[in-house]
Design a protein around this motif. Structure first.
Motif, PDB file in Angstrom:
ATOM      1  N   VAL A  83       0.841  -1.028   0.538  1.00 34.61           N
ATOM      2  CA  VAL A  83       0.017   0.257   0.044  1.00 34.61           C
ATOM      3  C   VAL A  83       0.762   1.129  -0.150  1.00 34.61           C
ATOM      4  O   VAL A  83       0.657   2.337  -0.650  1.00 34.61           O
ATOM      5  N   ASP A  84       1.786   1.076   0.716  1.00 36.70           N
ATOM      6  CA  ASP A  84       2.935   2.276   0.896  1.00 36.70           C
ATOM      7  C   ASP A  84       3.279   2.824  -0.163  1.00 36.70           C
ATOM      8  O   ASP A  84       3.348   3.756  -1.012  1.00 36.70           O
ATOM      9  N   GLU A  85       4.534   1.145  -1.358  1.00 35.36           N
ATOM     10  CA  GLU A  85       4.325   1.532  -2.392  1.00 35.36           C
ATOM     11  C   GLU A  85       4.014   2.483  -3.015  1.00 35.36           C
ATOM     12  O   GLU A  85       4.464   3.079  -4.137  1.00 35.36           O
ATOM     13  N   VAL A  86       2.191   1.693  -3.488  1.00 32.55           N
ATOM     14  CA  VAL A  86       1.640   2.528  -4.619  1.00 32.55           C
ATOM     15  C   VAL A  86       1.326   4.045  -3.746  1.00 32.55           C
ATOM     16  O   VAL A  86       1.824   5.253  -4.680  1.00 32.55           O
ATOM     17  N   THR A  87       0.909   4.474  -3.086  1.00 37.06           N
ATOM     18  CA  THR A  87       0.958   5.866  -2.002  1.00 37.06           C
ATOM     19  C   THR A  87       2.073   6.893  -2.952  1.00 37.06           C
ATOM     20  O   THR A  87       2.399   7.919  -2.984  1.00 37.06           O
ATOM     21  N   LYS A  88       3.352   5.592  -2.636  1.00 36.71           N
ATOM     22  CA  LYS A  88       4.959   7.338  -2.283  1.00 36.71           C
ATOM     23  C   LYS A  88       4.782   7.121  -3.723  1.00 36.71           C
ATOM     24  O   LYS A  88       4.632   8.491  -4.684  1.00 36.71           O
ATOM     25  N   THR A  89       4.653   5.579  -4.748  1.00 35.13           N
ATOM     26  CA  THR A  89       4.744   6.584  -5.823  1.00 35.13           C
ATOM     27  C   THR A  89       4.194   7.174  -6.412  1.00 35.13           C
ATOM     28  O   THR A  89       4.436   8.604  -7.841  1.00 35.13           O
ATOM     29  N   GLY A 556      -2.881   6.899 -11.036  1.00 34.00           N
ATOM     30  CA  GLY A 556      -2.009   7.068 -12.278  1.00 34.00           C
ATOM     31  C   GLY A 556      -2.187   5.788 -12.868  1.00 34.00           C
ATOM     32  O   GLY A 556      -2.164   4.481 -12.729  1.00 34.00           O
ATOM     33  N   LEU A 557      -2.734   6.144 -14.410  1.00 34.46           N
ATOM     34  CA  LEU A 557      -2.789   4.857 -14.979  1.00 34.46           C
ATOM     35  C   LEU A 557      -1.079   3.293 -15.224  1.00 34.46           C
ATOM     36  O   LEU A 557      -1.312   2.983 -15.067  1.00 34.46           O
ATOM     37  N   ASP A 558       0.090   4.280 -14.672  1.00 29.75           N
ATOM     38  CA  ASP A 558       0.951   3.910 -14.804  1.00 29.75           C
ATOM     39  C   ASP A 558       1.067   2.471 -13.404  1.00 29.75           C
ATOM     40  O   ASP A 558       1.729   1.575 -13.655  1.00 29.75           O
ATOM     41  N   THR A 559       0.425   3.426 -12.345  1.00 27.84           N
ATOM     42  CA  THR A 559       0.560   2.320 -11.360  1.00 27.84           C
ATOM     43  C   THR A 559      -0.208   1.658 -11.397  1.00 27.84           C
ATOM     44  O   THR A 559      -0.145   0.149 -10.674  1.00 27.84           O
ATOM     45  N   LEU A 560      -1.585   2.353 -12.362  1.00 31.75           N
ATOM     46  CA  LEU A 560      -2.578   0.799 -11.732  1.00 31.75           C
ATOM     47  C   LEU A 560      -2.229  -0.350 -12.749  1.00 31.75           C
ATOM     48  O   LEU A 560      -2.146  -1.647 -12.258  1.00 31.75           O
ATOM     49  N   ARG A 561      -1.331  -0.319 -13.331  1.00 27.76           N
ATOM     50  CA  ARG A 561      -0.591  -1.261 -14.455  1.00 27.76           C
ATOM     51  C   ARG A 561      -0.100  -2.171 -13.526  1.00 27.76           C
ATOM     52  O   ARG A 561       0.318  -3.390 -14.087  1.00 27.76           O
ATOM     53  N   THR A 562       1.000  -1.433 -13.129  1.00 25.02           N
ATOM     54  CA  THR A 562       1.808  -1.858 -12.698  1.00 25.02           C
ATOM     55  C   THR A 562       1.421  -2.890 -11.331  1.00 25.02           C
ATOM     56  O   THR A 562       2.241  -3.810 -11.491  1.00 25.02           O
ATOM     57  N   THR A 563       1.089  -2.968 -10.689  1.00 21.61           N
ATOM     58  CA  THR A 563       0.179  -3.289  -9.440  1.00 21.61           C
ATOM     59  C   THR A 563      -0.778  -4.030  -9.665  1.00 21.61           C
ATOM     60  O   THR A 563      -1.039  -5.345  -9.131  1.00 21.61           O
ATOM     61  N   LEU A 564      -1.476  -3.747 -10.783  1.00 19.69           N
ATOM     62  CA  LEU A 564      -2.908  -5.175 -10.460  1.00 19.69           C
ATOM     63  C   LEU A 564      -1.885  -6.228 -11.715  1.00 19.69           C
ATOM     64  O   LEU A 564      -2.589  -7.493 -11.206  1.00 19.69           O
ATOM     65  N   LEU A 565      -1.125  -5.990 -12.376  1.00 15.46           N
ATOM     66  CA  LEU A 565      -0.571  -7.208 -13.274  1.00 15.46           C
ATOM     67  C   LEU A 565       1.025  -7.727 -12.383  1.00 15.46           C
ATOM     68  O   LEU A 565       1.711  -8.534 -13.620  1.00 15.46           O
ATOM     69  N   ALA A 566       1.361  -6.924 -11.086  1.00 19.00           N
ATOM     70  CA  ALA A 566       2.495  -7.203 -10.185  1.00 19.00           C
ATOM     71  C   ALA A 566       2.836  -8.842 -10.181  1.00 19.00           C
ATOM     72  O   ALA A 566       1.148  -9.250  -9.648  1.00 19.00           O
TER      73      ALA A 566
END
Length: 566
Positions: A83-89, A556-566
């Motif tokens: 969760v922090d990874e997403v927030t910080k990014t 952001g959409l880059d974060t959406l992609r990397t988070t859901l497809l990690a």
């Protein structure tokens, strides 16, 4: 916020311990609310409702100093979990983009027909409580503050004039007309305060304060009008296009992603052709061998699909929304009880926009769908607007934003109420439109034609927006894109009232990068879903995918992609 836990809701999810990055994000929300009280009003922080932000150059510098402090704190703090990874990014990315925008002088030319200080100051009153005498006392204080807010804004625009950084003349002239409407005796401020009687008997002293405040606010907009006409318009740039460098910056801001602008333009051209062909095919289901225009003419003559007056429009919006919430909440989505309340509203302005405002943190003010009906528009066609209700309501913006606000057990306040991008939010709303077609809610060819009319409009906006601002060759090869050609292309591809089309084109010209974020966002949402389906195979669940995606809150959409497809 507590130092030990993120505030929880009774959503059945385990409480997540608050982290140092959560606290940085919470502090940032407090800073934004303090420096930009209008944002506080938007998320329901009523303690700042008596104030307005400082729009002067000094106010901007204070905000930039806060951005730098917060960014430094984030850079120095390690994430504790995913969760922090997403927030910080995402928060770091937003703050860096803010600094880039400041260095590019965007605040010195911040004036357009839909989303600039002129509108923000006026719109700050739309979500203020009006039920009690105390509410109206707070409104009177904010009305009095309009004078300083507008004065600071004028000083900032004057600084831009000195530095040769000015908005386009077209935007100046349009905002001038908006200011003229606000400043009149029959304008917004006097009409708004005239409604104070609905709160019951108010003390005469408070009524006097409200009248004085309405006069002050109207006079401030009158001064803005005079400044725009006499000082800014003569020196404003004649060019509507902002050029590749600023456009790329704005595109990143609205998408939370980096895209290839030239490839996206070509994709937009192809997508427009695909939407047109699909619409032409459905038109023939409505009237055999009919063109799109002939099918539209047939539907426009169908009295059973027509609403007369804004009261009828509001009732139909509410009934349609309530039905969608009830049915989808029983079948395809988990919709918590607080999110099931959505108010459909006719906006107090006539600019032509349709928009959504989220619920307060405690849901005491529900999510709201607003329709700003242009002057003279009195008839509405349900076949055109059914998909609009799904876009703004459920499963569109309201489900997306309401779910983020509800997810208190895992997300900090910034993630729930202020984070995200236009591409994430509007891309989801377009994705939701197509989803409703898949779920059978648009089986009537007329309703599908209306949905495709909106999708076609969003496709042409990709081409138009990039075409104008990057100086692309026209589709017919007759020169390069400009405002007149943009208006012509819109008229040929969008079947709406001409006042709406004109407003929309002016919006794109003055708000570069925002309009394409809808369709580009939808493209990325669909790519992420399809990639998840391909990866998970037979175990893929669309309902689970939507839950995982919406539980992230705004990103952001880059974060959406990397988070859901990690």
């Amino acid at each position: 916020m507590s130092d030990t836990t993120v505030p929880g809701a009774s959503d059945g999810a385990p409480e997540r311990q608050s982290t140092p990055i959560d606290r940085i994000a919470e502090d940032w929300v407090d800073t934004v609310v303090d420096l930009l009280p209008e944002y506080g009003t938007y998320i329901g922080r009523t303690e700042v409702n008596h104030r307005l932000g400082d729009y002067s150059p000094e106010g901007h510098e204070r905000y930039m100093a806060a951005v730098k402090r917060t960014l430094a704190a984030l850079d120095a703090t390690a994430p504790a979990d995913d969760v922090d990874e997403v927030t910080k990014t995402d928060l770091s990315s937003e703050l860096r983009l803010t600094l880039e925008g400041s260095e590019a002088g965007l605040h010195l030319r911040d004036l357009n027909v839909i989303n600039s200080p002129s509108q923000e100051i006026r719109e700050s009153f739309d979500l203020m409580p009006t039920a009690t005498a105390d509410d109206w006392s707070t409104i009177a204080k904010r009305l009095a503050a309009v004078d300083d807010a507008i004065a600071g804004y004028i000083v900032t625009l004057r600084k831009g004039m000195r530095e040769g950084v000015t908005p386009a003349r077209r935007q100046v002239l349009e905002v001038l007309e908006q200011a003229r409407k606000y400043s009149g005796r029959d304008g917004f401020f006097h009409s708004f305060t005239a409604d104070a009687g609905a709160a019951g008997e108010l003390p005469q002293s408070l009524r006097t304060d409200l009248e004085r405040g309405a006069d002050t606010a109207a006079e401030a907009y009158s001064r803005l009008e005079q400044f725009l006409e006499n000082e800014l318009a003569p020196v404003a740039t004649r060019e509507d296009a902002v050029g590749r460098e600023i456009y790329a910056l704005q595109s990143r801001r609205f998408l939370g992603a980096v895209i290839d602008l030239d490839e996206t333009y070509e994709w937009g051209v192809a997508e427009l052709a695909r939407m047109t062909a699909e619409q032409e095919s459905i038109a023939q289901e409505i009237v055999p061998d009919a063109s799109v225009q002939e099918a539209i003419a047939f539907l426009d003559g169908d009295a059973s699909r027509k609403l007369h007056g804004t009261d009828a429009l509001q009732r139909w919006m509410q009934e349609t929304s309530d039905r969608a919430v009830a049915e989808l909440g029983a079948t395809h989505f988990d919709i918590p009880e607080p999110i099931r309340a959505l108010e459909c509203m006719i906006a107090p302005t006539t600019e032509g926009g349709i928009y959504y405002t989220g619920p307060t943190d405690d849901f005491s003010r529900p999510g709201r769908m607003w329709w700003s009906v242009p002057e003279g528009v009195t008839e509405f066609d349900t076949w055109r607007e059914l998909t609009t209700v799904y876009h703004e309501g459920v499963p569109g913006h309201h489900l997306q934003i309401g779910q983020a606000v509800y997810n208190r057990s895992r997300l900090n306040t910034w993630r729930r109420q202020l984070a995200g991008t236009s591409g994430h939010a509007e891309g989801w709303a377009l994705y939701a439109e197509r989803l409703m077609e898949e779920l059978g809610y648009l089986d009537d060819p007329a309703d599908r034609l209306g949905m495709l009319d909106g999708q076609r409009m969003r496709a042409v906006r990709v081409v138009l927006d990039i075409g104008v601002h990057l100086g692309k060759p026209r589709l017919d090869g007759s020169g390069v894109w400009d405002a007149e050609y943009a208006l012509d292309v819109m008229r040929r591809n969008v079947n709406m009232d001409d006042s709406f089309i004109r407003f929309e084109v002016n919006r794109y010209l003055g708000w570069p990068g925002q309009a394409p974020s809808y369709k580009v966002g939808q493209r990325i949402w669909e790519e992420v879903r399809d990639a998840a389906r391909a990866r998970e195979g037979a175990s893929f669940s669309l309902k689970d995918f939507h839950r995982r995606a919406l539980d992230l809150g705004g990103v952001g959409l880059d974060t959406l992609r990397t988070t859901l497809l990690a």
